[in-house]
Design an enzyme around this catalytic site. Structure first.
Site, PDB file in Angstrom:
ATOM      1  N   ASP A   1       0.855  -1.185   0.000  1.00 26.34           N
ATOM      2  CA  ASP A   1       0.000   0.000   0.000  1.00 26.34           C
ATOM      3  C   ASP A   1       0.891   1.234   0.000  1.00 26.34           C
ATOM      4  O   ASP A   1       1.673   1.440   0.936  1.00 26.34           O
ATOM      5  CB  ASP A   1      -0.884  -0.029   1.243  1.00 26.34           C
ATOM      6  CG  ASP A   1      -1.895   1.102   1.296  1.00 26.34           C
ATOM      7  OD1 ASP A   1      -1.729   2.093   0.568  1.00 26.34           O
ATOM      8  OD2 ASP A   1      -2.851   0.997   2.091  1.00 26.34           O
ATOM      9  N   ILE A   2       0.769   2.059  -1.021  1.00 26.01           N
ATOM     10  CA  ILE A   2       1.662   3.212  -1.129  1.00 26.01           C
ATOM     11  C   ILE A   2       1.451   4.202   0.015  1.00 26.01           C
ATOM     12  O   ILE A   2       2.372   4.927   0.391  1.00 26.01           O
ATOM     13  CB  ILE A   2       1.484   3.913  -2.498  1.00 26.01           C
ATOM     14  CG1 ILE A   2       2.666   4.858  -2.765  1.00 26.01           C
ATOM     15  CG2 ILE A   2       0.139   4.638  -2.586  1.00 26.01           C
ATOM     16  CD1 ILE A   2       2.740   5.372  -4.173  1.00 26.01           C
TER      17      ILE A   2
ATOM     18  N   GLY B   1      -8.924   5.754  -7.155  1.00 27.84           N
ATOM     19  CA  GLY B   1      -7.674   5.009  -7.224  1.00 27.84           C
ATOM     20  C   GLY B   1      -6.643   5.467  -6.209  1.00 27.84           C
ATOM     21  O   GLY B   1      -6.962   5.734  -5.041  1.00 27.84           O
ATOM     22  N   VAL B   2      -5.388   5.563  -6.655  1.00 27.48           N
ATOM     23  CA  VAL B   2      -4.294   6.003  -5.780  1.00 27.48           C
ATOM     24  C   VAL B   2      -4.567   7.404  -5.234  1.00 27.48           C
ATOM     25  O   VAL B   2      -4.332   7.689  -4.049  1.00 27.48           O
ATOM     26  CB  VAL B   2      -2.956   5.970  -6.551  1.00 27.48           C
ATOM     27  CG1 VAL B   2      -1.845   6.632  -5.744  1.00 27.48           C
ATOM     28  CG2 VAL B   2      -2.567   4.545  -6.887  1.00 27.48           C
ATOM     29  N   ASP B   3      -5.087   8.279  -6.087  1.00 29.18           N
ATOM     30  CA  ASP B   3      -5.383   9.657  -5.688  1.00 29.18           C
ATOM     31  C   ASP B   3      -6.324   9.682  -4.488  1.00 29.18           C
ATOM     32  O   ASP B   3      -6.068  10.341  -3.471  1.00 29.18           O
ATOM     33  CB  ASP B   3      -5.996  10.390  -6.876  1.00 29.18           C
ATOM     34  CG  ASP B   3      -6.021  11.904  -6.698  1.00 29.18           C
ATOM     35  OD1 ASP B   3      -5.400  12.404  -5.748  1.00 29.18           O
ATOM     36  OD2 ASP B   3      -6.655  12.580  -7.525  1.00 29.18           O
TER      37      ASP B   3
ATOM     38  N   SER C   1      -0.646   6.127 -14.542  1.00 28.50           N
ATOM     39  CA  SER C   1      -1.527   5.945 -15.712  1.00 28.50           C
ATOM     40  C   SER C   1      -1.881   4.504 -16.018  1.00 28.50           C
ATOM     41  O   SER C   1      -2.606   4.239 -16.976  1.00 28.50           O
ATOM     42  CB  SER C   1      -0.921   6.594 -16.971  1.00 28.50           C
ATOM     43  OG  SER C   1      -0.942   8.005 -16.867  1.00 28.50           O
TER      44      SER C   1
ATOM     45  N   GLY D   1      -3.679   2.475 -14.148  1.00 30.57           N
ATOM     46  CA  GLY D   1      -4.944   2.064 -13.555  1.00 30.57           C
ATOM     47  C   GLY D   1      -6.115   2.410 -14.447  1.00 30.57           C
ATOM     48  O   GLY D   1      -6.222   1.941 -15.575  1.00 30.57           O
TER      49      GLY D   1
ATOM     50  N   TYR E   1      -6.638   4.977 -16.092  1.00 33.41           N
ATOM     51  CA  TYR E   1      -6.231   5.656 -17.319  1.00 33.41           C
ATOM     52  C   TYR E   1      -5.781   4.676 -18.395  1.00 33.41           C
ATOM     53  O   TYR E   1      -5.527   5.065 -19.539  1.00 33.41           O
ATOM     54  CB  TYR E   1      -5.133   6.668 -17.035  1.00 33.41           C
ATOM     55  CG  TYR E   1      -5.633   7.970 -16.422  1.00 33.41           C
ATOM     56  CD1 TYR E   1      -6.974   8.161 -16.118  1.00 33.41           C
ATOM     57  CD2 TYR E   1      -4.748   9.007 -16.149  1.00 33.41           C
ATOM     58  CE1 TYR E   1      -7.424   9.346 -15.562  1.00 33.41           C
ATOM     59  CE2 TYR E   1      -5.190  10.209 -15.595  1.00 33.41           C
ATOM     60  CZ  TYR E   1      -6.531  10.368 -15.301  1.00 33.41           C
ATOM     61  OH  TYR E   1      -6.976  11.545 -14.752  1.00 33.41           O
TER      62      TYR E   1
END
Length: 286
Positions: free
Chosen positions: A10-11, A32-34, A118, A120, A122
């Protein structure tokens, strides 16, 4: 020179100076990550985004904010190209990594964790997204000491790790099995055997040499089978390993079991015996 490692996890939990966020142009959070970074970091990140980026951020650019409640000190936000929406200029994707490293240098970050930008929602093709990440980080001048490529899924991590090990092979200890793999034989050609060789080098980087070469063979075979997820029986039938396939040819991800039994392992045994015969802790590499 920056070193690159691949991590499955997990980032938002990475203990680094800066975490890179795959943001959108609005810079107001997203999915997502964002979304994960904004949720874990708390409202301070969004407040800083509004203050620092009132007009958002251009695709391929990067900027920083506080990391809020995250274990990192900073979040470096970068906007990747949306492949699904027709943004398919790889230079924009490369710019994300380049600009993120430049921002890291500006704020003094020495350890930086990246997602696969990009790749994911995207929808950038996975193998090319990995190549863009590893190649751009490797060729960008920076004062960052370590870049960590973090993958949430096991499958993506295995693919990233294969490319990282190709470009950034880890050091091996003297007297280790890993030293037997220091010099790759040319006979492997362009097959996936080259990636398996590097994966085994990393696997055995600190493992002491066994008492005899007879113990070496099953050790290598067992580790190889665990990495590729298939038995290395003596056959000419290739085993396709997806994470070893960079997408450059039909045989690129193929491991050839007969090569290991007839060539690869005999080379390792020769190097093992040469090291013991000459009384050296470092095996021969010829």
């Amino acid at each position: 020179m920056v070193t690159v490692t691949a991590v499955h996890g997990d980032i938002t939990r990475q203990q680094v100076d800066a975490i890179v966020n795959a943001a959108n142009n609005r810079m107001r959070g997203g999915g997502g990550v964002d979304g994960a970074i904004h949720r874990a970091g708390g409202p301070a990140i969004l407040d800083d985004c509004i203050a620092r980026f009132p007009d958002g951020l251009a695709t391929g650019d990067a900027g920083w904010t506080t990391a809020g409640d995250l274990p990192a000190t900073w979040v470096i936000h970068t906007v990747g190209p949306n492949y699904a929406a027709g943004e398919r200029d790889r230079a924009l994707l490369e710019s994300c990594y380049r600009r993120a490293l430049e921002v890291a240098d500006e704020i003094g970050a020495r350890t930086v964790s990246f997602p696969l930008i990009s790749a994911g929602i995207y929808a950038w093709p996975l193998n090319d997204a990995i190549d863009a990440a590893v190649t751009t980080i490797a060729t960008t001048p920076t004062r960052v000491d370590e870049a960590v490529l973090v993958s949430f899924s096991e499958d993506t991590h295995r693919r990233v790790q294969a490319q990282v090990q190709r470009r950034f092979p880890p050091p091996t200890d003297e007297g280790s099995v890993g030293r037997l793999f220091e010099r790759a034989p040319a006979q492997m050609g362009m097959r996936g055997d080259a990636y398996l060789w590097l994966a085994l080098r990393a696997e055995f980087a600190t493992t002491p040499l066994p008492p005899t070469w007879f113990d070496l063979r099953p050790m290598v075979l067992q580790a190889a089978e665990a990495i590729i997820g298939a038995p290395l029986e003596h056959t000419d039938d290739p085993i396709h390993v997806p994470e070893f396939d960079p997408g450059h040819g039909m045989s690129a991800g193929n491991v050839l079991p007969s090569w290991w039994h007839d060539t690869g392992i005999p080379i390792l045994i020769d190097r093992y015996e040469a090291a013991h015969h000459e009384g050296r802790s470092q095996p021969a590499t010829d």
